[in-house]
Structure formats: structure tokens, C-alpha cells
Design a protein around this motif. Sequence first.
Motif, mmCIF file in Angstrom:
data_model
loop_
_atom_site.group_PDB
_atom_site.id
_atom_site.type_symbol
_atom_site.label_atom_id
_atom_site.label_comp_id
_atom_site.label_asym_id
_atom_site.label_seq_id
_atom_site.Cartn_x
_atom_site.Cartn_y
_atom_site.Cartn_z
ATOM 1 N N LYS A 133 -142.131 -34.943 44.129
ATOM 2 C CA LYS A 133 -142.142 -34.167 45.143
ATOM 3 C C LYS A 133 -143.046 -32.816 43.697
ATOM 4 C CE LYS A 133 -138.310 -31.175 44.774
ATOM 5 N NZ LYS A 133 -137.067 -30.676 45.296
ATOM 6 N N GLU A 134 -142.779 -33.085 43.125
ATOM 7 C CA GLU A 134 -143.129 -31.550 42.347
ATOM 8 C C GLU A 134 -144.524 -32.364 41.633
ATOM 9 O OE1 GLU A 134 -142.160 -28.788 40.457
ATOM 10 O OE2 GLU A 134 -140.221 -29.645 41.930
ATOM 11 N N LYS A 167 -146.840 -31.366 45.695
ATOM 12 C CA LYS A 167 -147.088 -29.693 45.836
ATOM 13 C C LYS A 167 -147.931 -29.322 45.167
ATOM 14 C CE LYS A 167 -142.208 -28.731 44.570
ATOM 15 N NZ LYS A 167 -140.948 -28.072 45.123
ATOM 16 N N LEU A 186 -137.528 -37.291 49.900
ATOM 17 C CA LEU A 186 -138.881 -36.921 50.287
ATOM 18 C C LEU A 186 -139.145 -36.272 51.547
ATOM 19 C CD1 LEU A 186 -140.894 -39.062 47.350
ATOM 20 C CD2 LEU A 186 -140.426 -36.499 47.163
ATOM 21 N N ASP A 231 -136.381 -33.181 51.825
ATOM 22 C CA ASP A 231 -136.775 -31.787 51.624
ATOM 23 C C ASP A 231 -137.627 -31.419 51.641
ATOM 24 O OD1 ASP A 231 -134.636 -31.211 49.282
ATOM 25 O OD2 ASP A 231 -136.845 -30.911 48.261
ATOM 26 N N ILE A 232 -139.099 -32.388 51.291
ATOM 27 C CA ILE A 232 -140.350 -31.383 51.613
ATOM 28 C C ILE A 232 -141.349 -31.868 52.822
ATOM 29 C CG2 ILE A 232 -139.963 -30.637 49.108
ATOM 30 C CD1 ILE A 232 -142.699 -33.323 49.016
ATOM 31 N N ASN A 233 -141.065 -32.623 53.619
ATOM 32 C CA ASN A 233 -141.369 -33.580 54.775
ATOM 33 C C ASN A 233 -142.826 -34.030 54.390
ATOM 34 O OD1 ASN A 233 -141.728 -33.271 57.929
ATOM 35 N ND2 ASN A 233 -142.687 -31.571 58.003
ATOM 36 N N LEU A 234 -142.772 -34.320 53.265
ATOM 37 C CA LEU A 234 -143.713 -35.385 52.747
ATOM 38 C C LEU A 234 -143.992 -36.505 53.344
ATOM 39 C CD1 LEU A 234 -145.936 -34.946 50.741
ATOM 40 C CD2 LEU A 234 -144.316 -36.678 49.546
#
Lengths: 379, 459
Positions: free
Chosen positions: B385-386, B389, B418, B421-424
Amino acid sequence: MKAKEKLRSHLKARTLELAKLRTAGIKIIGVAPTGYFPEELAISCGAQPVGLIRGGDDGAVMTSTAYIMRWIDTFWRSQISYRVLNNEPLYQMIDLLVVPSTDHNVKAMADCFEFYTDVPVFRYGVPHEKTEIGFKYFLDGLRLVAQRLEELTGNKIDDGSLRKAIELCNKERELLRDISLMRKAERPPISGREFINLNHAASWADKTLMVEVLESLRNELKEEERPTLKGPRVMLTGSTLAMGDYKIIDILEAEGAQVVVEHYSEGLRDYWEVVEPDGDLMKALAECYLMRKVCHGTFRPGKERIDFILRLARDFNVDGIVHYEPMYRDCFDVDAWRLANRLKEELGISMLQINTDYDASEMGTLRTRVEAYVETIKA
Amino acid sequence: MYDNLLTSLCGYTAEEIERDRARIDKAFDVLGIGPEDISRAENRITTYFDVELSSVRRQLGVYIRRLVNLVLCKEEWGKVVYTDIGEMRLNVALNTLDGVYSEQPSCLLGIAMGYIFDKITPIIDSAEAHGMPAGKAMCSGTQMNLGAIRMGIIPPPDIALVSGYYCDQVTKPYEQIQESYGTRTIYIDGSYDSPWGQYPEIDPRRVAYLAAQLRKAIGELEDALGVEITDEVLANANRQYAKIYYGMAAYNQLLRTADPQPVSQTSLILMQATSVANYERVQLEELPQVYSTFIREIKQRIDAGMGVVPKGSPRVATYSPPMGDPAIQRMVEECGIQVALWAHMELLPLQMEKSPYPTWEERTAHSLLLSGYFYDVWAKSYRAKELAKIYDLNGMLWFYSYACRMDGYGASLGKKYLEEDINLPVLALEMESYDTRHYSVEAMRTRVETFAEMLQLRK
């Protein structure tokens, strides 16, 4: 038999009883049954520990595929299903899931509960060796879980309550051991299936009642008219024997074999050692549950477990060993090869190795294999 | 038989071949490498690798040298130590000791016998006949260690240094190796008890336990090898390790931002596979030069706008790329996906901070756990996730190996996390690290093509 009847009625009402206790504020502690949680800790702070040992259902296995990969051990994979399917009352009423984490299969179950459910999970590590540093790590873990239980229940675990719980659990272990040892006899007074049912019952029955039942049963068995045993004496072993996963025992016993002893790291309770109720009681628990207990199949090295299985096979005078366990329990599978070789070399005993995916369609092939094996060892 | 392969495609000089010919002959004979295998290797190398880059050729040659060394190690070295993934700094230290040879067989065999010669299956067959049977989801990497020893193509080690803080299974076959050949097995234990959501906070108890295990292992190694592993040896190993790691970080920095992706992932595997396995002596000697050439050659390609995928292709991170079959990575590139980074190899800013721990063992343990790869599934997901981004990634290609307990269930949880949480977008793609019988690249292509199209549409 009065004792068996008493236990049957207790278990019939037990789920409801637990629900009532919970309504009354008693906390229900679900235990991942790796064998490394001293239930004395839960009992001594007034909680009710229940082993999450359900297994053997193909429906639960199928459901689990939506949550977890198919090559995680079948037993551990299916545990998430009992919670999400909402059809197993025990799994619905737990206030805390305690996970003594031995390996990735167990860890996967804990991760799934944390990710997919609202059940609080507390895990602590089980080192894979019996060393001073391993002991210290495990003892720290026990202290942390004790602290968590105190917070949850609002009750302090003091020496008095812990000693009382240890004595109660020791009594249960001693009785299970006594009854188990009766099976060394040429004509065992209790069948393998009956003993396994007793052992499984001990995972969720009221502890005091369980001790009473076992005590009565031990006395009754001493006076029992024993049937003459015609078939071969068989030992069962593997990673996990779940409550509900009885087809192997039923087939073996239907084929005339008698299961006279079993050794599983999970699902069945260990009763060979007792906790010393003196001195530092937390240390005593760690001593018993880590250092003196026969190691789990994930330990490195795992020779102690293999030695112990050989010793049981010798002591119980078995004619054959069935290594029966859920699919994909890798460490146990790898060790099974060495176990089979040593059984053959040292005791001249052959081993039948069976893996189950809890699938109903396994019954046919399983029966054929077991029939052939029983015929072989009879000969 | 092999001169053309080694000189044209594997960076050997004619003098190096002559110097090593007797050893190469002997090792290839033990491995059963004949003319057909040489011809297959030539085809595979020219098909899959960026052999126009001298660094790639040289690194292929390093793997051949290591393979020869591994086969002959028992007769050439006083003590032989096999290791597995994990404690890299300790591996480096072992390879700096006089008379000690240390290697991680599975990863080396994966690259050399898999990537290059495509001769892995008989090794796995051998393991299947010796207690790691088919159909029971056995790790093919672990099978290769056992299978190769049982086949007699590599010698049983004097010492096996095996870790249990990442994988349960990897230690198990060494118990039968110990019983059969008298190998002394030294364990580095670990515990899988971090709660979901804990990383990047690192549990000090886990650090303390792993550090104590490292100290114990060092003591046992000293006893088994009859040498002292001093603080200076360990500090020197750290320096060598850091030098290699920063070399890797330097070319990764170029690759993260390059568009189009200038070299194939297959070539990158050759460079990076060593970092999850072992730093054998040849690798320690050659790697700094190989990396520096690699960086120069990548820069040239970037400056020239050269790439293995079209410019503007969706950029993804990967986890656990396959290490035995280059066809998978090539297929991904053919589908028009560029891999900007390997999530498990990247450093997050928090990893650059000074360690709060005073001793070598504690710092090493902390650093291993902080890498996430050896922590847990949550840590991997958090890191992905990091990184997504930081590097503005379009998606994630989460490879996971059939039979890998850690990576397998991690992929399914990580994907959900993923995406929610971040729409990845995450494609969790099952493959097998070394055993090519478990998948079909063409069947995977359908999924990757669809994923690539979806990523393209989202851009």
C-alpha cells in the motif's frame, strides 16, 4: 453405563448452558486447539474455555475457498467457515479467540478471523524448540494471554485460583490417562471411538462435571465385562483429529480392527503430563505445556514426536498404524516418511498413510484402502 | 560442447573456460548436462534474457560458476554449509571464513537448472520419492534441496543452517538428511504471532527472540566449524551486504521511474535472486562490478528510450516473482504490463532509520522483521500500500506460489485489503516457483491480458 449417559445429557444441553452463562456475563474463550493453551488460565479467571475442534464437514471446506487458499490444512481452513456460516453455535458465542500459533496453517486461521470477523483474537507464539530461550518466549506469551484474560473478565488470576484450576485440569488429565492405559489390556474395556469421543467432550464440557464423569467411568470400566478382541490392534496418528471427523475410526472398527491408542498434536487433548501445582505456577504451566509435552509436528527437530509414537506403538502392542490427517499439513507429512521407515525397521510394523479433505466422496476409496490394510496386518 | 554457450551468452572468457574446463566437465557430468541441454540453454537464454547487456551475460556466468562450485564443494572445501532464505548477513559472514563454503542450493538450482537448463523436474521427482510426495502441496524449493542431495547431484552438507522464522517446511527435510548423512542441522527459530495490523511497529519480543536465535546459531556454527565468528567478521559481513544492497537500490531507483521498462524482469531476477538466497564467494567477488555495469547499461537504454514494453504501459509492483521459469515474466511483458518494482525488495523510509538496537544480532533481527517479508501477511500488504502511494502505481501483480503457505493465503487477504483500502487493482496469480508442471503460462496469459486491459482503461 451411567457415566456415559450423564455425559451425553450434559453435552446435549451444553451449548444452551454456555449461552446462558454468556448472558449472565461469563466470558467464553474459543481456543485454537494446537495444545499449547493452558485452559487453567481461563478457568482461574472465571471464563469458560471451549476448544474449537469441529471438523470433518465438506460444506465447511467448500465455503472456506472464498476466504483462504486450498492448500492450507483442511482442518484449519474450515474453521473460518464455522464462524461465517453461522451454523455452529459454539463458534458464534466466543468472546475471545486464543491462538497459540505454531505454524502458518494456524496463523492463517487467526488472520482470517481478524480480517473477516469481529471476534477479538489474541495470539501468542509457540517456539519450535525446547530450549531456554524458547521457554522464556513461551512463558512471556502465557503471561500476556493471562493479562488479556484478566482484562476481558475483570477477574484477577491469583495463585489460589490458578492452583485450584491446575488441580482440576490435572485430575482430568490423570483420569483420561488412566482410562487410556486400560486399553493396553488384551481385551480393552473401551473402544477407540468411545475414548476419542470422551477426549473431544473434554474440550467443551464443564470441567468439574467432566472429572466426575471420568471418575465414574474409570470405576465402571474396571468392572466392565470385556469383549474378546478378534481383530488387529491399531494406532491412529497424524496432525489433527477433529470432532466430527470419525470416518476413519468407524471404518477401522467396522472392519474388525480395534483402535487402542492414538497420538495427535491437535484436536485431541494431551493427557500424559500434569502441571506441578507448586512454586511459580506460570512457570509450571510453561514447563508442562511446552517442555514436558511431546512436541508438536512443527518442532525442529521433530524426532521426539516420532520416538513417542514408536513408544506408544510398542507399549500398546499394536499391529498396525494408520497415519490419518487433513490434507496439506506439510511438516507432519514430511515426518510421516521417516515415521513409516522407523516403524518398519524398528518394530516391523507397516503404516497406512491417509490424507482427508473431509470430502464425503472419500468414503469408498477409504474403505477399500482400510479393508486391504486390515487384511494385510491380520495376515 | 559448451564453449559457445559460456563465451557468447554467459560472459566467460576463453581463458576462464580453459582454467575451469576440468571442473566444468566434471560438474556437468554429475548434473547430466549434455549437448541437448546446452542447445536448450542457448535457446532459452537468447529467447528470454537481455543478452545484449554484458552485465546480464556476466551474471548468467556467475550462476554457472556457482553451480559448478556447488557440485564440487565437498571435494574442494573443508566445510560445507547450506542455508536457506533469510539471514543474509550471516550467509555473507560464512563465505568470508577460511575453508568454509556456503550456498543456498534451492535458489541456485532454480536459476541454473531451471531458468537456464530447464532440468528441474527430475530433481523434484527425486524429492517426491523421498518423503515429499506429489499431491501434498510440498514447496518445490524445499523439494529441490532434498531431491538434489538424494539424486547425488549435490553433496550432503556438513552443516545445514536453516531458519524457521519464515517457513515451516524448509527445515523438515534436513532431519532426514541429518539421519542419512550425519549433517549437523542448526536452526534459527521464529514465531508467527504478530497480530493483524501491527506492522510497521515491530514487536520487541520478536526481535529479542530472533536475536537470541541468531546468537545461538552463531555459537553452534563456531562449534561446528571450529572457527570464531568475531564481531569484526560480522561487521565486515554487514559492510559487504550493505554495499551489495545499495547497488541494488541504485538500479531499482532507475527502474522505478523509467518508462518504458528498460530491461526484462527475467534479467532482473538474475540480479536480485541472489539477495533472497545467499552470497556465495563468486557472487561476493563479482556482484559489485556486475551491478555497476548493469546500472550503466540501464541508463544507456533509458537515455535511448529503449524498453521491453510500450511506453505508457500500466505500471505495477510484484510480489514473489517466479524464480525457475522465465516464460512467466516474458508473458507479463508481452501483455503490456511494466513492473516498476518488487514490493518485497524495496526500502520504505522507515527502514532507512537508524536501528534502535545496540547489538549485531538485535539489529539484524530488527532489520529482517522490518523488511516485512519475514514479518507477516499484514506487513506485506501494508508495504504494498505504501509503495503504491509513493510510486503512483496502477496495480499490483501478486504472484504466489502453489504450496507456499505464507505467500498463498497472504495473496488472497492482501488482494482484498488493497482493493478495499486504496482501490488498487490486484491480480493474485497462482504459479509455482520452480515446478513448471503446476501451471500453464498460456492459461495465465488470459488473466494477465484482461488485467492489463483493465489497468489501461483505468489510467
